[in-house]
Design a protein around this motif. Structure first.
Motif, PDB file in Angstrom:
ATOM      1  N   MET A 293       0.882  -1.111   0.113  1.00  0.00           N
ATOM      2  CA  MET A 293      -0.055   0.032   0.079  1.00  0.00           C
ATOM      3  C   MET A 293       0.792   1.267   0.018  1.00  0.00           C
ATOM      4  N   THR A 294       1.909   1.189   0.796  1.00  0.00           N
ATOM      5  CA  THR A 294       2.675   2.352   0.735  1.00  0.00           C
ATOM      6  C   THR A 294       3.440   2.642  -0.521  1.00  0.00           C
ATOM      7  N   MET A 295       3.936   1.266  -1.438  1.00  0.00           N
ATOM      8  CA  MET A 295       4.472   1.949  -2.639  1.00  0.00           C
ATOM      9  C   MET A 295       3.204   2.463  -3.598  1.00  0.00           C
ATOM     10  N   VAL A 296       2.211   1.926  -3.584  1.00  0.00           N
ATOM     11  CA  VAL A 296       0.842   2.232  -4.420  1.00  0.00           C
ATOM     12  C   VAL A 296       0.774   3.729  -4.164  1.00  0.00           C
ATOM     13  N   LEU A 297       0.639   4.145  -2.839  1.00  0.00           N
ATOM     14  CA  LEU A 297       0.315   5.724  -2.260  1.00  0.00           C
ATOM     15  C   LEU A 297       1.399   6.644  -2.757  1.00  0.00           C
ATOM     16  N   VAL A 298       2.803   5.947  -2.696  1.00  0.00           N
ATOM     17  CA  VAL A 298       4.009   7.062  -3.002  1.00  0.00           C
ATOM     18  C   VAL A 298       3.724   7.029  -4.548  1.00  0.00           C
ATOM     19  N   SER A 299       3.486   6.125  -5.361  1.00  0.00           N
ATOM     20  CA  SER A 299       3.186   6.337  -6.808  1.00  0.00           C
ATOM     21  C   SER A 299       2.281   7.095  -7.300  1.00  0.00           C
ATOM     22  N   TRP A 300       1.069   7.071  -6.386  1.00  0.00           N
ATOM     23  CA  TRP A 300      -0.043   7.759  -6.733  1.00  0.00           C
ATOM     24  C   TRP A 300       0.523   9.142  -6.628  1.00  0.00           C
ATOM     25  N   GLY A 301       0.937   9.469  -5.594  1.00  0.00           N
ATOM     26  CA  GLY A 301       1.249  10.938  -5.027  1.00  0.00           C
ATOM     27  C   GLY A 301       2.361  11.515  -6.083  1.00  0.00           C
ATOM     28  N   ALA A 302       3.166  10.682  -6.308  1.00  0.00           N
ATOM     29  CA  ALA A 302       4.466  10.975  -7.362  1.00  0.00           C
ATOM     30  C   ALA A 302       3.594  11.462  -8.853  1.00  0.00           C
ATOM     31  N   ALA A 303       2.655  10.767  -9.220  1.00  0.00           N
ATOM     32  CA  ALA A 303       2.003  10.737 -10.461  1.00  0.00           C
ATOM     33  C   ALA A 303       1.057  12.082 -10.553  1.00  0.00           C
ATOM     34  N   GLY A 304       0.928  12.592  -9.174  1.00  0.00           N
ATOM     35  CA  GLY A 304       0.145  14.038  -9.396  1.00  0.00           C
ATOM     36  C   GLY A 304       1.012  15.113  -9.550  1.00  0.00           C
ATOM     37  N   VAL A 305       2.311  15.190  -9.899  1.00  0.00           N
ATOM     38  CA  VAL A 305       2.885  16.073 -10.587  1.00  0.00           C
ATOM     39  C   VAL A 305       2.610  16.193 -11.912  1.00  0.00           C
ATOM     40  N   ALA A 306       2.319  15.205 -12.781  1.00  0.00           N
ATOM     41  CA  ALA A 306       1.618  15.297 -14.102  1.00  0.00           C
ATOM     42  C   ALA A 306       0.358  15.782 -14.275  1.00  0.00           C
ATOM     43  N   VAL A 307      -0.476  15.533 -13.258  1.00  0.00           N
ATOM     44  CA  VAL A 307      -1.963  16.109 -13.144  1.00  0.00           C
ATOM     45  C   VAL A 307      -2.019  17.540 -12.772  1.00  0.00           C
ATOM     46  N   SER A 308      -1.169  17.894 -11.832  1.00  0.00           N
ATOM     47  CA  SER A 308      -1.345  19.187 -11.014  1.00  0.00           C
ATOM     48  C   SER A 308      -0.051  20.182 -11.333  1.00  0.00           C
ATOM     49  N   GLY A 309       0.894  19.620 -12.196  1.00  0.00           N
ATOM     50  CA  GLY A 309       2.175  20.412 -12.044  1.00  0.00           C
ATOM     51  C   GLY A 309       1.944  21.916 -12.454  1.00  0.00           C
ATOM     52  N   ALA A 310       1.113  22.193 -13.311  1.00  0.00           N
ATOM     53  CA  ALA A 310       0.907  23.548 -13.824  1.00  0.00           C
ATOM     54  C   ALA A 310       0.439  24.463 -12.776  1.00  0.00           C
ATOM     55  N   VAL A 311      -0.346  23.880 -11.909  1.00  0.00           N
ATOM     56  CA  VAL A 311      -0.812  24.714 -10.889  1.00  0.00           C
ATOM     57  C   VAL A 311      -0.152  24.172  -9.322  1.00  0.00           C
ATOM     58  N   PRO A 312       1.084  24.724  -9.017  1.00  0.00           N
ATOM     59  CA  PRO A 312       1.742  24.009  -8.026  1.00  0.00           C
ATOM     60  C   PRO A 312       1.249  23.847  -6.665  1.00  0.00           C
ATOM     61  N   THR A 313       0.360  24.997  -6.288  1.00  0.00           N
ATOM     62  CA  THR A 313      -0.480  24.757  -4.999  1.00  0.00           C
ATOM     63  C   THR A 313      -1.311  23.773  -4.955  1.00  0.00           C
ATOM     64  N   ALA A 314      -1.966  23.162  -5.981  1.00  0.00           N
ATOM     65  CA  ALA A 314      -2.822  22.155  -5.997  1.00  0.00           C
ATOM     66  C   ALA A 314      -2.132  20.893  -5.743  1.00  0.00           C
ATOM     67  N   PHE A 315      -0.850  20.746  -6.443  1.00  0.00           N
ATOM     68  CA  PHE A 315       0.030  19.727  -6.034  1.00  0.00           C
ATOM     69  C   PHE A 315       0.592  19.620  -4.788  1.00  0.00           C
ATOM     70  N   TYR A 316       0.859  20.745  -4.144  1.00  0.00           N
ATOM     71  CA  TYR A 316       1.351  20.789  -2.781  1.00  0.00           C
ATOM     72  C   TYR A 316       0.439  20.233  -1.653  1.00  0.00           C
ATOM     73  N   GLY A 317      -0.827  20.681  -2.180  1.00  0.00           N
ATOM     74  CA  GLY A 317      -1.883  20.159  -0.987  1.00  0.00           C
ATOM     75  C   GLY A 317      -2.242  18.732  -1.235  1.00  0.00           C
ATOM     76  N   LEU A 318      -2.093  18.107  -2.543  1.00  0.00           N
ATOM     77  CA  LEU A 318      -2.424  16.673  -2.620  1.00  0.00           C
ATOM     78  C   LEU A 318      -1.326  15.814  -2.278  1.00  0.00           C
ATOM     79  N   VAL A 319       0.011  16.016  -2.515  1.00  0.00           N
ATOM     80  CA  VAL A 319       0.866  15.258  -1.870  1.00  0.00           C
ATOM     81  C   VAL A 319       1.238  15.362  -0.678  1.00  0.00           C
ATOM     82  N   THR A 320       1.130  16.368  -0.067  1.00  0.00           N
ATOM     83  CA  THR A 320       1.338  16.683   1.403  1.00  0.00           C
ATOM     84  C   THR A 320       0.418  15.454   2.201  1.00  0.00           C
ATOM     85  N   PHE A 321      -0.962  15.639   1.862  1.00  0.00           N
ATOM     86  CA  PHE A 321      -1.857  14.892   2.484  1.00  0.00           C
ATOM     87  C   PHE A 321      -1.711  13.386   2.004  1.00  0.00           C
TER      88      PHE A 321
END
Length: 297
Positions: A143-171
């Protein structure tokens, strides 16, 4: 001329939104360029969010299926349903934004909404660290590996709006690091430290990536502005060339008409001189008349 400012000199967001929608951006105006940059960032993130639900469904279903035997099906699948539901809701809203792009001040409002919704999504997905705490080490590690990969993939989704990614990956990663530190698993402090380091690294990467995206968008706007100016100057040059050609043709017609009008009296004068030359017998007069005839020719 295109005017994107009000009478008080401030950029008019309502008018600006229309020009952003059709692709015209005055890149030389910092305020206009900022509005256009925000509109393009909103469009980029919306496109990526629309594409994300399939991966979210697969990851959430996998974690729920793996954890259900240990924490109960209700808890596992309720978590998966919440994680999938919030992502699908975000995707539906982004579809509307792509179909009907917001204009003016609403652009910033929707960017703030994307940041808030990404944070909420991260909180829901990251809650797995506490909901599934105490499960067997193997499932916990997967589960840890899946969640880490999921969070890292958020760069591609929300990278253009960094504040969105900060909130996503932090939590996503911070609760996971806390859960690892609170567990009795081997190497728990090392794994928790690695998770925090990954969080820090991803935030730096997202910040730099967002700066590169913004720079690329600004360069694109400047290139579009230069191309527009080049087309305008080319149109002006073609118009000037057409006017010059028209003037040249008019000059030619005038000279042709003037030449014809001048030749008629000269021809008459030449005939008259020839007639007089034949009528006179005085050599001196004949010489003068011949010179005059040659001049008339």
């Amino acid at each position: 001329p295109l005017r994107l400012r009000r009478q008080d000199g401030e950029a008019d967001p309502a008018i600006l939104g229309e020009f952003v929608a059709v692709g015209y951006v005055d890149a030389t105006d910092p305020e206009v360029a900022r509005f256009a940059l925000d509109a393009e960032r909103l469009r980029l993130v919306s496109r990526q969010v629309v594409r994300a639900p399939l991966g979210v469904i697969i990851a959430s279903a996998f974690i729920a299926y793996m954890m259900a035997p240990h924490v109960g099906g209700l808890r596992a699948w309720s978590w998966a349903g919440a994680a999938i539901g919030i992502w699908c809701a975000r995707a539906a809203i982004c579809l509307v934004l792509l179909a009907r792009p917001p204009q003016g001040p609403r652009i910033q409002a929707w960017i703030r909404f994307l940041s808030f919704s990404a944070t909420a999504s991260g909180m829901v997905a990251g809650s797995a660290a506490f909901l599934f705490f105490g499960t067997p080490p193997f499932e916990w590690a997967i589960m840890t590996m899946v969640l880490v990969s999921w969070g890292a993939a958020g760069v591609a989704v929300s990278g253009a709006v960094p504040t969105a990614f900060y909130g996503l990956v932090t939590f996503f990663l911070a609760p996971l690091a806390v859960a690892w530190a609170a567990s009795d698993l081997p190497l728990k402090w090392m794994v928790a430290g690695l998770l925090l380091f990954t969080l820090f690294y991803l935030i730096l990467y997202a910040r730099d990536g967002a700066a590169l995206v913004a720079r690329a968008l600004r360069v694109g706007f400047e290139n579009e502005e230069l191309a527009r100016q080049l087309r305008a100057r080319e149109t002006e040059a073609q118009g000037a060339r057409g006017r010059a050609e028209d003037a040249n043709r008019a000059k030619s017609r005038f000279l042709a008409a003037a030449s014809h009008d001048l030749r008629q009296p000269l021809h008459s004068l030449s005939l008259l001189l020839d007639h007089v030359l034949r009528s006179t017998q005085d050599p001196k007069t004949s010489k003068i008349l011949r010179q005059a005839a040659r001049s008339a020719e």
